[in-house]
Design a protein around this motif. Structure first.
Motif, PDB file in Angstrom:
ATOM      1  N   GLU A 139       0.860  -1.181   0.000  1.00 46.46           N
ATOM      2  CA  GLU A 139       0.000   0.000   0.000  1.00 46.46           C
ATOM      3  C   GLU A 139       0.893   1.227   0.000  1.00 46.46           C
ATOM      4  O   GLU A 139       1.819   1.326   0.807  1.00 46.46           O
ATOM      5  CB  GLU A 139      -0.925  -0.016   1.221  1.00 46.46           C
ATOM      6  N   THR A 140       0.620   2.122  -0.934  1.00 44.67           N
ATOM      7  CA  THR A 140       1.437   3.325  -1.096  1.00 44.67           C
ATOM      8  C   THR A 140       0.533   4.548  -1.109  1.00 44.67           C
ATOM      9  O   THR A 140      -0.538   4.530  -1.709  1.00 44.67           O
ATOM     10  CB  THR A 140       2.250   3.271  -2.406  1.00 44.67           C
ATOM     11  N   LEU A 141       0.979   5.603  -0.438  1.00 44.39           N
ATOM     12  CA  LEU A 141       0.242   6.866  -0.408  1.00 44.39           C
ATOM     13  C   LEU A 141       1.137   7.981  -0.932  1.00 44.39           C
ATOM     14  O   LEU A 141       2.297   8.090  -0.543  1.00 44.39           O
ATOM     15  CB  LEU A 141      -0.205   7.216   1.014  1.00 44.39           C
ATOM     16  N   TRP A 142       0.582   8.788  -1.828  1.00 49.92           N
ATOM     17  CA  TRP A 142       1.237   9.995  -2.326  1.00 49.92           C
ATOM     18  C   TRP A 142       0.378  11.182  -1.918  1.00 49.92           C
ATOM     19  O   TRP A 142      -0.839  11.073  -1.819  1.00 49.92           O
ATOM     20  CB  TRP A 142       1.303   9.990  -3.856  1.00 49.92           C
ATOM     21  N   TYR A 143       1.002  12.317  -1.701  1.00 53.27           N
ATOM     22  CA  TYR A 143       0.203  13.532  -1.512  1.00 53.27           C
ATOM     23  C   TYR A 143       0.650  14.563  -2.530  1.00 53.27           C
ATOM     24  O   TYR A 143       1.802  14.589  -2.957  1.00 53.27           O
ATOM     25  CB  TYR A 143       0.281  14.063  -0.073  1.00 53.27           C
ATOM     26  N   PHE A 144      -0.296  15.393  -2.939  1.00 55.60           N
ATOM     27  CA  PHE A 144      -0.064  16.408  -3.949  1.00 55.60           C
ATOM     28  C   PHE A 144      -0.641  17.723  -3.450  1.00 55.60           C
ATOM     29  O   PHE A 144      -1.732  17.746  -2.889  1.00 55.60           O
ATOM     30  CB  PHE A 144      -0.755  16.028  -5.265  1.00 55.60           C
ATOM     31  N   SER A 145       0.081  18.789  -3.665  1.00 57.32           N
ATOM     32  CA  SER A 145      -0.394  20.122  -3.287  1.00 57.32           C
ATOM     33  C   SER A 145      -0.897  20.829  -4.529  1.00 57.32           C
ATOM     34  O   SER A 145      -0.186  20.914  -5.532  1.00 57.32           O
ATOM     35  CB  SER A 145       0.733  20.933  -2.646  1.00 57.32           C
TER      36      SER A 145
END
Length: 181
Positions: A139-145
């Motif tokens: 499971e991988t999480l990315w965040y973007f602004s």
């Protein structure tokens, strides 16, 4: 007989009431998207916060809409080939990094193994959540602004069989997010 007529009259009268005044089985006919603040849009749905979730992003199909909660403003669940799952969430501006840190701390506290991956997965935070079968669940999480909001993308996939699909998936969701602002 009079009681039956009274019940029929009440049912008939209730069917004439506006949606907002109905409850019970008659209310259940309202699509759950509307209750969660979603409206139909060309090729997908739009949340009242402005998040647009297309019916398809790359090779992923939208299967569920999510209403906002204490952490996220709105989101959609997508499924891809061979069961890859993606969750796209909309957050308040400048909170994406905090959500990624919360994800990392929560998974570590649950005893999941953090792992370093290459390619597109290297820019996210990844955990091995199943390692007792021939393939490992990751499971991988990315965040973007963004200009007006932050976003997170969570993917669940197996290693090594689906690792090659992570890059195209992240690219497709990144492109979809670029059209949000």
């Amino acid at each position: 007989m009079a009681r039956r007529l009274a019940i029929l009259f009440l049912l008939a009268a209730a069917s004439l009431l506006p949606h907002g005044l109905m409850s019970g089985p008659a209310r259940a006919q309202v699509p759950p998207e509307q209750d969660a603040g979603w409206q139909s849009a060309v090729g997908g749905l739009r949340h009242f916060t402005g998040l647009r979730c297309p019916d398809m992003i790359g090779s992923f199909y939208r299967i569920k809409v999510m209403q906002g909660d204490a952490v996220s403003l709105a989101g959609c669940v997508y499924t891809g080939r061979d069961g890859i799952t993606a969750v796209l969430r909309n957050h308040l501006e400048t909170t994406g990094r905090r959500e990624a840190l919360t994800f990392s701390r929560s998974y570590k506290a649950a005893g999941f193994e953090p792992i370093k991956l290459s390619g597109a997965a290297a820019s996210g935070t990844s955990f091995r959540t199943r390692n007792w079968t021939p393939t490992s669940l990751c499971e991988t999480l990315w965040y973007f602004s963004g200009e007006q909001a932050d976003y997170t993308l969570w993917l669940s996939y197996t290693l090594p069989t689906q690792e090659i699909e992570v890059g195209p998936a992240v690219a497709a969701f990144t492109q979809a997010l670029a059209s949000q602002n």
